[in-house]
Design an enzyme around this catalytic site. Structure first.
Site, PDB file in Angstrom:
ATOM      1  N   ASP A  94       0.911  -1.413  -0.517  1.00  7.34           N
ATOM      2  CA  ASP A  94       0.239  -0.094   0.354  1.00  7.34           C
ATOM      3  C   ASP A  94       0.840   1.611  -0.179  1.00  7.34           C
ATOM      4  OD1 ASP A  94       1.306   0.112   3.106  1.00  7.34           O
ATOM      5  OD2 ASP A  94      -0.848  -0.023   3.909  1.00  7.34           O
ATOM      6  N   GLY A  97      -0.265   5.991   2.892  1.00  2.65           N
ATOM      7  CA  GLY A  97      -1.467   7.036   3.098  1.00  2.65           C
ATOM      8  C   GLY A  97      -2.075   6.721   4.435  1.00  2.65           C
ATOM      9  N   GLN A 191     -11.132   7.167  -4.395  1.00  4.89           N
ATOM     10  CA  GLN A 191     -12.229   7.657  -3.200  1.00  4.89           C
ATOM     11  C   GLN A 191     -12.982   8.037  -3.830  1.00  4.89           C
ATOM     12  OE1 GLN A 191     -11.076   7.124   0.082  1.00  4.89           O
ATOM     13  NE2 GLN A 191      -9.279   6.236  -0.579  1.00  4.89           N
ATOM     14  N   GLY A 218     -11.429   3.899   1.187  1.00  5.03           N
ATOM     15  CA  GLY A 218     -12.421   4.876   2.188  1.00  5.03           C
ATOM     16  C   GLY A 218     -13.799   3.599   2.498  1.00  5.03           C
ATOM     17  N   ASP A 268      -8.000  -7.237   1.358  1.00  6.45           N
ATOM     18  CA  ASP A 268      -7.062  -7.516   2.389  1.00  6.45           C
ATOM     19  C   ASP A 268      -7.695  -6.968   3.430  1.00  6.45           C
ATOM     20  OD1 ASP A 268      -4.731  -4.547   3.434  1.00  6.45           O
ATOM     21  OD2 ASP A 268      -6.932  -5.197   2.318  1.00  6.45           O
ATOM     22  N   CYS A 306     -12.843 -27.631   9.457  1.00  6.97           N
ATOM     23  CA  CYS A 306     -11.099 -27.074   9.377  1.00  6.97           C
ATOM     24  C   CYS A 306     -10.204 -28.456   9.210  1.00  6.97           C
ATOM     25  CB  CYS A 306     -11.375 -26.364   9.829  1.00  6.97           C
ATOM     26  SG  CYS A 306      -9.699 -25.646   9.413  1.00  6.97           S
ATOM     27  N   CYS A 308      -7.468 -27.984   9.097  1.00  7.26           N
ATOM     28  CA  CYS A 308      -6.103 -27.432   8.626  1.00  7.26           C
ATOM     29  C   CYS A 308      -4.829 -27.043   9.766  1.00  7.26           C
ATOM     30  CB  CYS A 308      -5.980 -25.565   9.385  1.00  7.26           C
ATOM     31  SG  CYS A 308      -6.155 -24.855  10.720  1.00  7.26           S
ATOM     32  N   CYS A 311      -6.080 -27.302  13.463  1.00  5.53           N
ATOM     33  CA  CYS A 311      -7.742 -28.212  13.767  1.00  5.53           C
ATOM     34  C   CYS A 311      -7.189 -30.102  14.068  1.00  5.53           C
ATOM     35  CB  CYS A 311      -8.577 -27.594  13.489  1.00  5.53           C
ATOM     36  SG  CYS A 311      -9.418 -26.399  12.684  1.00  5.53           S
ATOM     37  N   HIS A 337      -4.984 -20.874  11.714  1.00  4.39           N
ATOM     38  CA  HIS A 337      -6.517 -21.597  12.017  1.00  4.39           C
ATOM     39  C   HIS A 337      -7.072 -20.245  10.992  1.00  4.39           C
ATOM     40  CE1 HIS A 337      -9.986 -22.678  11.736  1.00  4.39           C
ATOM     41  NE2 HIS A 337     -10.549 -21.684  12.079  1.00  4.39           N
TER      42      HIS A 337
END
Length: 380
Positions: A94, A97, A191, A218, A268, A306, A308, A311, A337
């Protein structure tokens, strides 16, 4: 020649969601995708090898924090961010800002850039569109962000309008300052607060600058989710079909699905690792606060659906013990997880788009997770 290329593979007949591929210098990304956040060149508590094992396709790092420590020149001298942090797959950075506007109480916005103070030391700092691009050029990320102003909501129309116009001028300056467009793709950021007309204006003007991709900034800054979705619907029609669309800072399970339905390709958020450090897990049946006493003698897995590492190997009782004892291993296991959970969610979203049934998948997921229950207090 641009550094990336977006390929639209399929549009869900039921929802209009997009299945695509994003080609970058460090690999191909299947979209829509969730990107774990590695603010300071690390996804908190997780190793690159663990991220690869759970099929992380791309991570995000933060320009502001890496500029301050260790410094973008040091990262450049190491061979770039990929080599510095031993991550061989794509990276998005990023612009810094958001951090300038969220972390610094004392700041002065000028046409040239933003004067502000270090969020810890108080030292005077200055960040401009050119400086933000130069830092990201040094970091060597696959995808970079334009420097923009992220305004607080609610905001007066006249201020938002002036901010959007300035952000557009900053975007154009960033494009001119960008040294390596054939190696790094620079995205423009739409924005406009929650005003549909200003979002349309921002998107339309940015598209004229022909960025290789477009971010929507924003949002997810405190406004009701219904307003965020309405703002997306007012923005998306003005963005190109043949370029990626990235909704910044969004990572709750419901918003990932709703955003995908509205045509978003990339997301994200720090949410999965942040809440994990405090003992909250995202599970197939909703959020689970592992500190609660009801899990003290619960020897079942964290999430019954799950598979993973966490788990497969550890119980709720053990995880509760670790979190209560403030052991970092507990934070690591729940972070693993939660990131895995969102990556698997997006894998399921992609399959549902392919099968033309994303709206059905949304209903099934929301029923299990609790979002369709009007008395539900779950947040994640």
């Amino acid at each position: 020649m641009t550094a990336i290329k977006y390929e639209l593979i399929h549009t869900c007949k039921q929802s209009g969601a997009r299945l695509g591929k994003l080609y970058t210098p460090h690999g191909v990304i299947e979209t829509p995708i969730f990107m774990p956040v590695g603010t300071q060149a690390t996804v908190k508590t997780l190793s690159p090898e663990e991220l690869v094992a759970m099929n992380t396709q791309i991570i995000l790092s933060n320009t502001y924090h890496l500029w301050l420590q260790p410094g973008d020149e040091i990262i450049k001298a190491s061979g770039g961010l990929h080599k510095f942090m031993n991550w061989k797959q794509p990276i998005l950075t990023d612009s810094g800002g958001f951090q300038v506007f969220s972390l610094s109480k004392l700041r002065k916005i000028t046409e040239e850039g933003v004067h502000f103070r270090h969020h810890k030391s108080g030292a005077k700092l200055f960040l401009s569109p050119e400086k933000a691009i130069a830092i990201q050029n040094n970091l060597g990320s696959d995808i970079m962000m334009s420097f923009d102003e992220c305004i607080e909501l609610p905001a007066e129309y006249n201020y938002v309008k002036k901010s959007v116009e300035r952000t557009l001028r900053w975007a154009e300056r960033g494009l001119r300052a960008h040294k390596y467009p054939d190696k790094q793709a620079l995205f423009g950021i739409v924005q406009g607060g929650t005003n549909a007309d200003l979002r349309k204006f921002s998107a339309t003007e940015l598209v004229k600058l022909n960025f290789p991709g477009y971010s929507i900034g924003g949002l997810s800054v405190g406004e009701p989710k219904e307003i965020m979705y309405q703002t997306l619907e007012a923005t998306i029609p003005y963005l190109p079909v043949d370029k990626p669309r990235y909704l910044m800072g969004v990572g709750s399970a419901d918003a990932l699905i709703e955003g995908s339905i509205r045509g978003i390709d990339m997301f994200d958020c720090v949410l999965p690792t942040r809440i994990a450090r405090h003992g909250t897990a995202m599970t197939s049946s909703g959020r689970l606060v592992i500190r609660n006493k009801q899990y003290e003698s619960d020897f079942t897995k964290l999430d019954y659906e799950c598979e993973c590492y966490t788990c497969k190997n550890y119980t709720r009782a053990y995880l509760r013990h670790l979190i209560k004892a403030e052991e970092t291993f507990g934070q690591r296991l729940i972070s693993y997880h939660n990131v895995y959970f969102l990556l698997k969610l997006m894998e399921n979203v992609r399959q549902a788009i392919k099968d033309n049934r994303l709206l059905d998948y949304k209903d099934e997921f929301f029923d299990k997770y609790g979002f369709n229950n009007p008395n539900n207090v779950r947040k994640f």
